[in-house]
Motif scaffolding. Sequence first.
Motif, PDB file in Angstrom:
ATOM      1  N   THR A 354      -4.951  -2.191 -10.458  1.00  0.00           N
ATOM      2  CA  THR A 354      -4.332  -2.563  -9.187  1.00  0.00           C
ATOM      3  C   THR A 354      -2.841  -2.852  -9.338  1.00  0.00           C
ATOM      4  OG1 THR A 354      -5.062  -4.823  -9.623  1.00  0.00           O
ATOM      5  CG2 THR A 354      -6.445  -3.495  -8.193  1.00  0.00           C
ATOM      6  N   TYR A 387     -11.640  -2.701  -9.935  1.00  0.00           N
ATOM      7  CA  TYR A 387     -11.671  -2.853  -8.483  1.00  0.00           C
ATOM      8  C   TYR A 387     -12.893  -3.651  -8.020  1.00  0.00           C
ATOM      9  CZ  TYR A 387      -7.804   0.309  -8.718  1.00  0.00           C
ATOM     10  OH  TYR A 387      -6.578   0.857  -9.010  1.00  0.00           O
ATOM     11  N   LEU A 509      -8.922  -7.268  -2.610  1.00  0.00           N
ATOM     12  CA  LEU A 509      -9.993  -6.283  -2.565  1.00  0.00           C
ATOM     13  C   LEU A 509     -10.772  -6.377  -1.257  1.00  0.00           C
ATOM     14  CD1 LEU A 509     -11.351  -6.263  -6.235  1.00  0.00           C
ATOM     15  CD2 LEU A 509      -9.876  -4.601  -5.106  1.00  0.00           C
TER      16      LEU A 509
END
Length: 806
Positions: A354, A387, A509
Motif C-alpha cells: 500500500t 491488503y 482498507l
Amino acid sequence: MKYTIAVRALCEFTSKCGDLDQRFTPSPSAQQGMAGHALVASRRGASYQSEVSLSGEYGPLVVRGRADGYDPDRQQLEEVKTHRGDLARVPANHRQLHWAQLKVYGWLLCQKLELTELRLALVYFDIASLQETLIDEAYSADALRAFFDAQCARFLHWAEQEMAHRRERDAALAMLAFVHPAFRPGQRELAEAVFKSASRGHGLMAQAPTGIGKTIGTLFPVLKAAPRQSIDKVFFLAAKTPGRKLALDALALIQRSQPALPLRVLELVAKAKACEYPGKACHGDACPLARGFYDRLPGARQAAMDGARAGGQLDRPTLRTLALAHQVCPYYLSQDLMRWADVIVGDYNYYFDTSAGLHTLTTQNTWRVSLLVDEAHNLVERARGMYSASLSQAALTEVERTALGALRPELARLQRAWQDLNRSRPPGAPPHAAAAFQAAYPAHAKADGYDDDQPDDPDSAEQPEIPEGFVKALQQACSAMTDQLAEDPTRLHGALQGFYFDALHFSRLADSFGAHSLFDLQFESAADPERSPANGPARSSTLAIRNVVPAPFLAPSFADAHSSALFSATLSPPQFYRDMLGLPGQTAWLDTPSPFAAAQLQVTVAADISTRYPHRQASLRPIAQRMAAQFVRLPGNYLLFASSYDYLLQLEAEFRQRYPAIAVWAQSPQMGETARDAFLARFTEASQGIGFAVLGGAFAEGIDLPGRRLVGAFIATLGMPQINAANEQVRERMAAHFGAERSHDYAYLYPGLQKVVQAAGRVIRSTSDSGAVLLMDDRFNRPAVRALLPAWWQVDSVRLRQAGSA
C-alpha cells in the motif's frame, strides 16, 4: 542528449538540508490529500486553472511538472500542501522545500505566459478544520528565473554525470555476453522469452524447474534489452532473503564477466534490520545519524556512485560501511539511492504494498521499469497479507481507559458502534462448513474428504459489508487520535501506538472494501467485566478485512511497468495466477522443459492410504511402514511433510515407537532462525534420518539440500485448505469473481498442489541428483490432481502389499 527531471525531484536534490526528521507528523493520506486539493480548487473562481502542466529547459536539463493551480485574475500561482494540526509543527526545512518547488513552477509559468511578475502563494490546507492558511509573496520574473537557474546549475553537474553513466551503461549492456560458455537445458528458452517480453513491453509468466538457472536466465536478457528499449531500471523482487541473495550473486557474476560494466546494483533491506540505533527516534535530537543527514547526504551519495562505478554492489554490508563513514543513516541512504540505481533487489512489498516506495517513485518520475518477480507463486498470499487488516476491540478498550481530553468521547463513540456491530450478528452458530460443502458439491466432497483439522468456530461470523456507521466512527476516532498526537507526539508509544496504526490501516482498507475481500468478526471467549450494558455483559471481538483476490490492487502496479516477468517452478495453471494477480491481458505463458530425466526421480503414489481427517488415526501405521521400507531400500536423509503440526506429532510418535533405530528430528511451531539452521544442519552428505516438517512451512520451499543431503520426500497430504466457514467464504468469493465451476479448484485444489510440488522439488536440485518422492494419499491418483504434477514425473501407483512392509 537531454536529461528530464520532475520539479519535485529537482528541488528535493537541491533544497533539502538539515536534519532527517521522522517524528510523528500527522500527514494526510493520499486520498485525503487529493480531496483537499479538490476542495481548495472548488473555492476559487470560474477562471481558476487546476493542474497546470509546465516545463522548461536549462542546457541539457528538461524540468517539468504540474502546478496545483493558477488564478489568472489575480495573477497568482498556488502550491497546495495538506496538513493536520498546528502549522507551526511543519519543520522549517520542509517549508523551505515547498517554497523552492513553488518558485521553480513560478518561473516556468512566467516563461510560458510571458509574465513580468507573479504572485506566489503557499496554501496550507488543514484537512481536519478545512481551513486554509495562505502565505503569499510577489516576485519578478527575473528573480524567479535567477532562482530556477541557480537550482538547475546546482543539479547540472550531477545530471551530466548521470547522462554519462547512462551512455556508458547502455553501451556496455548492448555488448553484454552470456556469462557461461553455454546455456543450460531450458535456460535459453527462458532467456529468449524474457528478452521478448522486455523488448515488446508486455508481461510473461514462466514456469521453469529448479536447476536451470532462472535467476541469471532472467536478469541477463532484461539487461541486454535495456539499451534498445530505454529501460531506466530493473526491479528484482523476491519473497525471501535467499532469493535476494541469488539475485545479488548473479549480478556479481555478470559484473565480473564484463569488468567495464558500470552497473549500479542496490539491495533494499527492512528498516529494522538496517537501523544502527534501535530504540532511538529518527530525528536529529535523538539519533546522531539523523542529525545533519541532508547536509552530509551529497557526499555519501557521491561515494556510493563512485563505489558502484568501480564494480562494487551497494548491498547491505557495503551500504552500512559507506553510511557510517559519512555519518548518515544506512536505511535512509538506501531510500535516496533508489533514484540513482540501475538494478534494485528487494522484497515484494517495495513495489506492491500500500505504501510501496518503488512504485511511487516510478509513477512520479515516469520511469520505464522492468519487473522480475522471483518465486511468483508466493505473490498471491503475500499480496493478500498486504491488503488485509485486523483490529482488536480489547486494544480499543485498553486505549480508551487512559484516553484524555477530546479523544475520550470519540473512542467511546467507536466502542458503542463496535458493540452495535457485535449485536448485529445473526443469532445462532453457522452451519458446519463441511456439511454445507457436501450438500452443495457432493461429487467433490465424496472424492476429497478434505483435511478438516479445524471445526467451525461458532464465535466467528462473516458480515456482508462494513457498516457505514462503524466506518464513520472509526474515521472520527482516527482523526481525534491524530489531532492529539499532533499536539503531543510523545504519546505515540505502547498501546496507543499499536492501536492507532492498526486503525489507520483498517480505515484505509475499509475505504476500498469490495467483492475482492471479506469482512468478519471473531468473538473472544470471555466478556469484558468493565463494559456491561443493560442487556447483559458485552463481548469483545476482533474485526478482520481479509483480502481474497488481490488482483484489483496489483493490476495498476503491473500496468505501470514497461514489462514484467514472473517466474517459478510452480505457476500452474496459468489462468489461476492471471486471475489472482491481475496480470495484463497480453501476458504470455512459457512452460520451460525440465532438464531432469524421469529416471532421476522415483515418484510413487500410495494408493491404499488416505490422509482425510476421519482416516488420520488409521493412516499412521501404513505411513510409518511405507517410510521405513523406503528408508531400508535407499538409506539417506528424507523429509516427511504433514498437513499440520498435530498430524506431524502423531506421525512422529508412531514412527519413533515402531522404528527407534532410525534417527528422527522434527519442526516445531514458531521455530527461530537458530533452530531452523540446526534442523537443516542435520542433513549432511554422511548423515541418515528423517526430518518431519509441515507442508507450506519453512522447509517446504526455498531450501537447497543437493546430492546426498536429501534423497527423498514423503508427502502425507494433498495440502488442500481445511473445509471450514472461513475457507468456504473464500470459495464463495472465488465463485462470485470467476464462476462456480472454478471456485473449488481456486480455493482448495490449486493452492494445495502448489505446496506439494514445491516440497517435492527439494529432492532433485541438479542433473546429477537422484531420489524418491512418495505421495501418500489415494487422491493423488485422480486425473485432476495428476494433471497438476510436473510433466517430467513418471508416477507409479502401488499398494503396501506390493511394496512390502518393514
